[in-house]
Design an enzyme around this catalytic site. Structure first.
Site, PDB file in Angstrom:
ATOM      1  N   LYS A 282      -3.889 -98.311 -85.169  1.00 37.87           N
ATOM      2  CA  LYS A 282      -4.294 -97.097 -85.890  1.00 37.87           C
ATOM      3  C   LYS A 282      -5.740 -97.180 -86.346  1.00 37.87           C
ATOM      4  O   LYS A 282      -6.505 -96.252 -86.165  1.00 37.87           O
ATOM      5  CB  LYS A 282      -3.440 -96.904 -87.146  1.00 37.87           C
ATOM      6  CG  LYS A 282      -2.077 -96.362 -86.923  1.00 37.87           C
ATOM      7  CD  LYS A 282      -1.378 -96.170 -88.276  1.00 37.87           C
ATOM      8  CE  LYS A 282      -1.138 -97.467 -88.914  1.00 37.87           C
ATOM      9  NZ  LYS A 282      -0.991 -97.866 -90.145  1.00 37.87           N
TER      10      LYS A 282
ATOM     11  N   ARG B 291       3.877 -91.530 -94.871  1.00 36.32           N
ATOM     12  CA  ARG B 291       4.702 -92.671 -94.482  1.00 36.32           C
ATOM     13  C   ARG B 291       6.138 -92.534 -94.947  1.00 36.32           C
ATOM     14  O   ARG B 291       6.941 -93.420 -94.679  1.00 36.32           O
ATOM     15  CB  ARG B 291       4.123 -93.923 -95.107  1.00 36.32           C
ATOM     16  CG  ARG B 291       3.430 -94.787 -94.050  1.00 36.32           C
ATOM     17  CD  ARG B 291       2.453 -95.595 -94.740  1.00 36.32           C
ATOM     18  NE  ARG B 291       2.318 -96.942 -94.392  1.00 36.32           N
ATOM     19  CZ  ARG B 291       1.118 -97.476 -94.182  1.00 36.32           C
ATOM     20  NH1 ARG B 291       0.046 -96.737 -94.164  1.00 36.32           N
ATOM     21  NH2 ARG B 291       1.009 -98.752 -93.981  1.00 36.32           N
TER      22      ARG B 291
ATOM     23  N   ARG C  22      -5.380-110.785 -86.852  1.00 32.85           N
ATOM     24  CA  ARG C  22      -6.373-109.768 -87.215  1.00 32.85           C
ATOM     25  C   ARG C  22      -7.377-110.292 -88.239  1.00 32.85           C
ATOM     26  O   ARG C  22      -7.006-110.941 -89.213  1.00 32.85           O
ATOM     27  CB  ARG C  22      -5.658-108.541 -87.770  1.00 32.85           C
ATOM     28  CG  ARG C  22      -6.607-107.483 -88.317  1.00 32.85           C
ATOM     29  CD  ARG C  22      -5.977-106.142 -88.353  1.00 32.85           C
ATOM     30  NE  ARG C  22      -4.916-106.039 -89.341  1.00 32.85           N
ATOM     31  CZ  ARG C  22      -4.199-104.924 -89.516  1.00 32.85           C
ATOM     32  NH1 ARG C  22      -4.427-103.869 -88.771  1.00 32.85           N
ATOM     33  NH2 ARG C  22      -3.251-104.885 -90.427  1.00 32.85           N
TER      34      ARG C  22
ATOM     35  N   ARG D  81      -6.822-109.807 -94.147  1.00 29.36           N
ATOM     36  CA  ARG D  81      -6.189-109.022 -95.199  1.00 29.36           C
ATOM     37  C   ARG D  81      -5.102-109.839 -95.875  1.00 29.36           C
ATOM     38  O   ARG D  81      -4.371-110.556 -95.216  1.00 29.36           O
ATOM     39  CB  ARG D  81      -5.562-107.750 -94.583  1.00 29.36           C
ATOM     40  CG  ARG D  81      -6.559-106.663 -94.332  1.00 29.36           C
ATOM     41  CD  ARG D  81      -5.969-105.514 -93.575  1.00 29.36           C
ATOM     42  NE  ARG D  81      -4.660-105.076 -94.034  1.00 29.36           N
ATOM     43  CZ  ARG D  81      -4.079-103.939 -93.648  1.00 29.36           C
ATOM     44  NH1 ARG D  81      -4.712-103.130 -92.798  1.00 29.36           N
ATOM     45  NH2 ARG D  81      -2.897-103.601 -94.086  1.00 29.36           N
TER      46      ARG D  81
ATOM     47  N   ARG E  23       6.643-105.016 -94.337  1.00 31.42           N
ATOM     48  CA  ARG E  23       5.960-103.808 -93.841  1.00 31.42           C
ATOM     49  C   ARG E  23       6.683-103.222 -92.621  1.00 31.42           C
ATOM     50  O   ARG E  23       6.779-102.008 -92.471  1.00 31.42           O
ATOM     51  CB  ARG E  23       4.502-104.131 -93.499  1.00 31.42           C
ATOM     52  CG  ARG E  23       3.657-104.309 -94.758  1.00 31.42           C
ATOM     53  CD  ARG E  23       2.467-105.200 -94.525  1.00 31.42           C
ATOM     54  NE  ARG E  23       1.424-104.564 -93.767  1.00 31.42           N
ATOM     55  CZ  ARG E  23       0.515-105.239 -93.061  1.00 31.42           C
ATOM     56  NH1 ARG E  23       0.538-106.557 -93.003  1.00 31.42           N
ATOM     57  NH2 ARG E  23      -0.427-104.593 -92.413  1.00 31.42           N
TER      58      ARG E  23
END
Ligand code: AMP
Length: 216
Positions: free
Chosen positions: A13, A89, A128, A161, A172
């Site tokens: 995203k 969401r 990431r 993160r 999540r």
């Protein structure tokens, strides 16, 4: 053109939002980025969101809806459209958004659903890294920087993160399947969803995105 981009954590995203925003000259809002910025600045909103975001849980709808409402009020060039990344969401958020925008220039036109199998998501998330300064997103497995830990674009330091660890990832992913997949189904019934196979090369994904947005 008004777009929601939806997908599980690690579905691309953020990466594709930057490209879409530039190509179509859209106002871009990422609710996750706004929460992170507020948490690091220690604002009132940041204090409210911190415990949820760091554990991978969704921030309560009331707080999130108000934040999005405030953002919509600041949009001066509504005609250019927006790209909403990470919102809605939950079904309650989708319905609150409809109440805020139905019958106005701000109603959503298309939902891009970035589809990626769960095993691929885990690797993407744990690898990431994000540049502290310019926000460019890398991956130590699939998109490493030339010098480890240093952004190729601006020389900034790369960070991971806080919620990109296996424990909060599990939360999540559960939040995604319990709360967000029903939102995609909801728009599916209204024939508003374009599915993108996001387990493909950058070029292939980009072509599918452009195809989906053609004539919108
Ligand atoms: P993201 O960067 O989109 O993965 O979002 C990071 C975190 O911010 C999420 O795990 C949530 O804690 C919070 N967040 C972002 N968008 C929303 C939303 N629409 N509703 C509730 N919480 C959100």
């Amino acid at each position: 053109m008004n777009i929601f981009i939806m997908g599980a954590p690690g579905s691309g995203k953020g990466t594709f939002s930057s490209k879409i925003k530039e190509e179509y000259n859209l106002n871009h809002i990422s609710t996750g980025d706004i929460f992170r910025a507020n948490i690091s600045q220690g604002t009132e909103l940041g204090l409210q969101a911190k415990a949820y975001a760091e554990q991978g849980k969704l921030v309560p709808d009331e707080i999130t809806n108000k934040m999005v409402k405030d953002y919509l009020a600041t949009l001066s060039d509504k005609k250019n459209g927006y790209l909403l990344d990470g919102y809605p969401r939950t079904l309650d958020q989708a319905k609150a958004f409809e109440e805020m925008t139905d019958g106005t220039d701000l109603a959503v036109d298309v939902i891009l659903a970035m589809d990626v199998p769960t095993d691929v998501l885990t690797r993407r998330i744990t690898g990431r890294r994000t540049c502290k300064d310019c926000g460019e997103i890398y991956n130590i497995y699939s998109k490493p920087t030339k010098v480890e830990g240093v952004c190729d674009r601006c020389g900034g330091e790369l960070t991971q993160r806080k919620d990109d660890n296996e424990e909060s990832l599990k939360v999540r992913l559960d939040e995604y399947s319990n709360n967000t997949e029903p939102v995609i189904d909801y728009y599916e019934k209204k024939n508003m969803v374009s599915h993108i196979n996001a387990d493909a090369s950058m070029d292939e994904i980009w072509s599918s995105v452009k195809e989906a947005l053609k004539n919108k």
